[in-house]
Design an enzyme around this catalytic site. Structure first.
Site, mmCIF file in Angstrom:
data_model
loop_
_atom_site.group_PDB
_atom_site.id
_atom_site.type_symbol
_atom_site.label_atom_id
_atom_site.label_comp_id
_atom_site.label_asym_id
_atom_site.label_seq_id
_atom_site.Cartn_x
_atom_site.Cartn_y
_atom_site.Cartn_z
ATOM 1 N N THR A 8 41.887 42.847 39.124
ATOM 2 C CA THR A 8 40.874 41.974 38.545
ATOM 3 C C THR A 8 41.466 41.381 37.279
ATOM 4 O O THR A 8 42.423 41.916 36.705
ATOM 5 C CB THR A 8 39.560 42.720 38.205
ATOM 6 O OG1 THR A 8 39.846 43.789 37.313
ATOM 7 C CG2 THR A 8 38.888 43.250 39.453
ATOM 8 N N SER A 9 40.882 40.285 36.846
ATOM 9 C CA SER A 9 41.429 39.570 35.699
ATOM 10 C C SER A 9 41.077 40.211 34.370
ATOM 11 O O SER A 9 41.825 40.128 33.416
ATOM 12 C CB SER A 9 40.937 38.119 35.697
ATOM 13 O OG SER A 9 41.385 37.466 36.856
#
Length: 184
Positions: A8-9
């Protein structure tokens, strides 16, 4: 061996990371690599997963955008995997590069994904330009300019530009511009 990679970012996307891990585990991935890092930042965990993979293994991701940032980046990953005899499986697309059809589909879908990203960025730029034209988008307020009097006072006390910047929570370049307005 099935090797899972989840990304995930941001740290705020914990639920998304956990969902990827749950899905990869359910698919039978024996080894999981996970990281929370922007798509443009260096991805040391992804590099570790690529290094770990051996001939006959399959790297599994839930979605293409969790793996590659562009078609070029995807091509580099695929080349590294192919050189080691490792397949790539992208779950939500039903793509598996262990088959010739899977390889073809991955290249086509990678091109479409990059095209969509470029279109999204173009729409974003157009929206910002329109908002600026209507006076609705002015950017952030110039915080350092509002502190010019404080900057000058601290400079008169003999503080360095770096010390002023730290004390006021602004950049050293902003301090320089406030003290030398003709140079800016």
């Amino acid at each position: 061996m099935l090797i899972g990679y989840a990304r995930t970012s941001t740290l705020e996307q914990e639920a998304g990371l956990e969902a990827q891990i749950r899905d990869l585990t359910a698919l039978g991935c024996e080894k999981l690599f996970r990281e929370q890092v922007s798509s443009v930042a260096p991805r040391k965990v992804l590099d570790g997963a690529l290094e770990f993979a051996r001939a006959g293994d399959t790297l599994v991701v839930t979605k293409l955008d969790r793996l590659a940032r562009s078609v070029t980046h995807l091509g580099n990953i695929i080349a590294a995997l192919e050189a080691k005899g490792v397949a790539l499986r992208i779950v939500n697309l039903g793509v598996d590069t262990a088959t010739p059809t899977g390889k073809l589909m991955l290249n086509v879908l990678g091109g479409v994904a990059q095209f969509e990203r470029e279109m999204m960025l173009e729409r974003q730029r157009e929206g910002i330009a329109k908002a600026k034209g209507e006076g609705a988008y002015k950017g952030r307020k110039p915080t350092a300019r509002a502190k010019t009097a404080q900057i000058e006072a601290l400079s008169a006390e003999g503080l360095s530009m770096a010390a002023i910047a730290v004390r006021l929570g602004i950049g050293k370049g902003s301090v320089h511009r406030a003290l030398n307005p003709k140079a800016a």
